[in-house]
Design an enzyme around this catalytic site. Structure first.
Site, PDB file in Angstrom:
ATOM      1  N   LYS A 145     -34.819  64.829   0.702  1.00 18.38           N
ATOM      2  CA  LYS A 145     -34.081  63.578   0.823  1.00 18.38           C
ATOM      3  C   LYS A 145     -34.116  63.122   2.285  1.00 18.38           C
ATOM      4  CE  LYS A 145     -29.320  64.822   1.919  1.00 18.38           C
ATOM      5  NZ  LYS A 145     -29.130  63.899   3.016  1.00 18.38           N
ATOM      6  N   HIS A 175     -30.119  70.896  -1.406  1.00 18.10           N
ATOM      7  CA  HIS A 175     -29.824  72.298  -1.140  1.00 18.10           C
ATOM      8  C   HIS A 175     -28.421  72.718  -1.573  1.00 18.10           C
ATOM      9  CE1 HIS A 175     -28.063  70.596   2.599  1.00 18.10           C
ATOM     10  NE2 HIS A 175     -27.333  71.681   2.623  1.00 18.10           N
ATOM     11  N   LYS A 179     -26.511  76.637  -3.688  1.00 18.84           N
ATOM     12  CA  LYS A 179     -25.433  77.489  -3.201  1.00 18.84           C
ATOM     13  C   LYS A 179     -24.871  78.347  -4.330  1.00 18.84           C
ATOM     14  CE  LYS A 179     -24.051  74.588   0.702  1.00 18.84           C
ATOM     15  NZ  LYS A 179     -24.251  75.608   1.744  1.00 18.84           N
ATOM     16  N   GLU A 213     -18.042  67.588   8.145  1.00 12.65           N
ATOM     17  CA  GLU A 213     -18.837  68.198   9.212  1.00 12.65           C
ATOM     18  C   GLU A 213     -18.145  67.999  10.550  1.00 12.65           C
ATOM     19  OE1 GLU A 213     -23.384  67.602   8.259  1.00 12.65           O
ATOM     20  OE2 GLU A 213     -22.326  65.707   7.968  1.00 12.65           O
ATOM     21  N   HIS A 237     -25.702  64.588  -2.404  1.00 15.95           N
ATOM     22  CA  HIS A 237     -24.923  65.821  -2.504  1.00 15.95           C
ATOM     23  C   HIS A 237     -23.646  65.657  -3.322  1.00 15.95           C
ATOM     24  CE1 HIS A 237     -27.728  67.386   0.293  1.00 15.95           C
ATOM     25  NE2 HIS A 237     -27.149  66.970   1.400  1.00 15.95           N
ATOM     26  N   LYS A 337     -18.539  62.818   9.354  1.00 14.44           N
ATOM     27  CA  LYS A 337     -18.946  63.556  10.542  1.00 14.44           C
ATOM     28  C   LYS A 337     -17.809  63.555  11.565  1.00 14.44           C
ATOM     29  CE  LYS A 337     -23.940  63.047  10.181  1.00 14.44           C
ATOM     30  NZ  LYS A 337     -24.125  64.509  10.034  1.00 14.44           N
TER      31      LYS A 337
END
Length: 486
Positions: A145, A175, A179, A213, A237, A337
């Site tokens: 992506k 990803h 997990k 994040e 995600h 973020k």
């Protein structure tokens, strides 16, 4: 665990940040555990005219320190013996002919082309691969992506790639789906009679999914300023995690059975009207603040970011799923973020008991909830009410904690390691299908269009906080609060 079949894995963008931070380390761990076939070769491609020794020196400098202090030298040497660097210009047809000559034409050998490059290169690379004879029945194509900037560009890329590769060869990677805790979500839901009867609107009050994040845009300012949090994180995600929470039990764990159910969830998401966008979405952008006591600059002062940018670095929204299981249950999605801490988690908040038999706890929000932590550590916590010690019948909230690191002594593969092994083995269940991706873009586009049409500027928030105050207001209108405990 059985070893993989013999393979060649080719990293386009082999000198890039993703390859050095994630992909090469993931393959090292698989090599260290003995999972990779001894006849497995790794090719890193890049435009720089460096020799193999120089590339291995780069791995020694950039990759090896990431692997910890316990790297056995003979294991590292055995791993690097697999690796070969090749100079390749993505636009030069003759470079692909050279690559084909090196790889050979063994159609029984698994060949993985991993495109860790800018999306605008995907079409050209795929065409050159096919014309050079590098697409055979054992070929797999991994696409990173972001796959496009909107529905039209995403569709164009998929159609162009589809000229050369079939859907069964294409692995669109996310990803987060690799997990351990995300896959355990399916085990918790479908492997336990305790939860499956409760996993519905009658017993669940709301669902919260957060990916926060501490980092800012770092060196990605130019890319991020064209993208923003909604495109970068939410349409991929967060929506994939929502699907894993909300999907119906698949008929089996086969790739299309799982992905069919995820697609049904995406098709059941209630479309956003203009009014919904104005009242049920929050855009944010971080300003100067502090992370763990260290001063950090605001987004507009980041390198390669326009000084008048309206790009969002935070987004929160309330989604609804219009089907029998979830009608009326709000799904709150949030990502940002420069947040107060780095955390990714799914919170299932169950409804309160219908009659308050005991004195109300001090925390009015306390109750039954399942908290699935994805990062920085992986765990599952079941919160419930117990009697407070003493001679009263007051209640307090406590939890059962399944900490993966302490509970499971066997080494666990990280997300990229697991997904790379799945690609080599030809397992598609944890990768997005093209129709899933198109449906996700179809759902988020009205939000982007409304923000643009009504010139909705992002609300600023202090770096090191939990985002704009309007994000808390979004939940308070539904009688809820964000889960923010550590």
């Amino acid at each position: 665990m059985a070893t993989t079949p013999a393979f060649d894995i080719i990293f386009f963008g082999g000198t890039g940040d993703l390859a050095l931070r994630k992909l090469i380390p993931a393959l090292f761990y698989a090599h260290q555990s003995g999972t990779l076939n001894k006849d497995g070769r790794i090719y890193a491609l890049g435009r720089k005219a460096v020799n193999n020794e120089a590339y291995l020196a780069l791995l020694e400098e950039r990759v090896k320190p990431r692997l910890g202090d316990g790297v056995d030298e003979s294991t590292w040497q055995g791993f690097t013996d697999r690796i070969h660097f090749l100079k390749l210009d993505a636009d030069r047809a003759e470079d692909y002919t050279h690559l084909a000559g090196i790889l050979g034409c063994d159609s029984n050998r698994v060949t993985v082309h991993y495109l860790a490059t800018a999306p605008h290169l995907f079409t050209g690379i795929c065409g050159h691969l096919a014309k050079a004879g590098l697409n055979h029945p054992g070929t797999r194509l991994v696409l990173e992506k972001p796959l496009g900037h909107d529905l039209a560009s995403s569709t164009a890329i998929n159609q162009a790639v589809g000229q050369w590769f079939t859907e069964s060869q294409i692995y669109r990677i996310d990803h987060y789906l690799g997990k351990e805790s995300v896959q355990n979500l399916l085990a918790i839901r479908f492997g336990n009679t305790l939860f499956e009867p409760l996993w519905r609107r009658e017993w669940i009050d709301n669902v919260q999914i957060t990916i926060a994040e501490e980092l800012g845009v770092e060196e990605r300012g130019e890319f991020y300023d064209r993208t923003g949090a909604l495109r970068d994180m939410l349409q991929s995600h967060l929506l994939q995690l929502l699907c894993m929470v909300a999907m119906e039990p698949p008929a089996s764990m086969s790739e299309d059975a799982v992905r069919d159910e995820k697609l049904k969830v995406l098709k059941s998401l209630k479309p956003f009207s203009t009014e919904d966008v104005l009242t049920k979405t929050v855009r944010g952008q971080y300003r100067n603040g502090a992370i763990r006591g260290q001063a950090v600059t605001g987004y507009l002062d980041e390198p390669h970011v326009a000084s008048d940018s309206n790009t969002e670095t935070f987004v929160a929204l309330q989604a609804e799923i219009s089907n029998w299981r979830w009608a009326g249950v709000p799904f709150f999605l949030r990502t940002g973020k420069r947040m107060q801490e780095r955390v990714a988690e799914i919170v299932i908040n169950f409804r309160h008991v219908p009659h308050a038999l005991f004195p109300a706890p001090v925390d009015q929000q306390a109750g039954n909830k399942l908290v699935i932590r994805l990062q920085p550590t992986e765990s599952v916590r079941l919160h419930f009410m117990t009697k407070k010690p003493g001679d009263t019948m007051s209640l307090q909230s406590t939890y059962l904690n399944l900490d993966f690191q302490t509970m499971f002594k066997t080494p666990r593969a990280d997300a990229y390691e697991r997904l790379l092994l799945d690609v080599i083995r030809g397992r598609l269940a944890l990768f997005m299908r093209g129709d899933e991706q198109a449906q996700a873009w179809s759902w988020v586009e009205p939000i982007l269009a409304c923000w643009d049409r009504h010139s909705i500027a992002p609300k600023t928030y202090t770096a090191g906080s939990w985002g704009p105050a309007a994000s808390s207001g979004l939940l308070s209108r539904a009688g809820a609060t964000w889960q923010e405990e550590t």
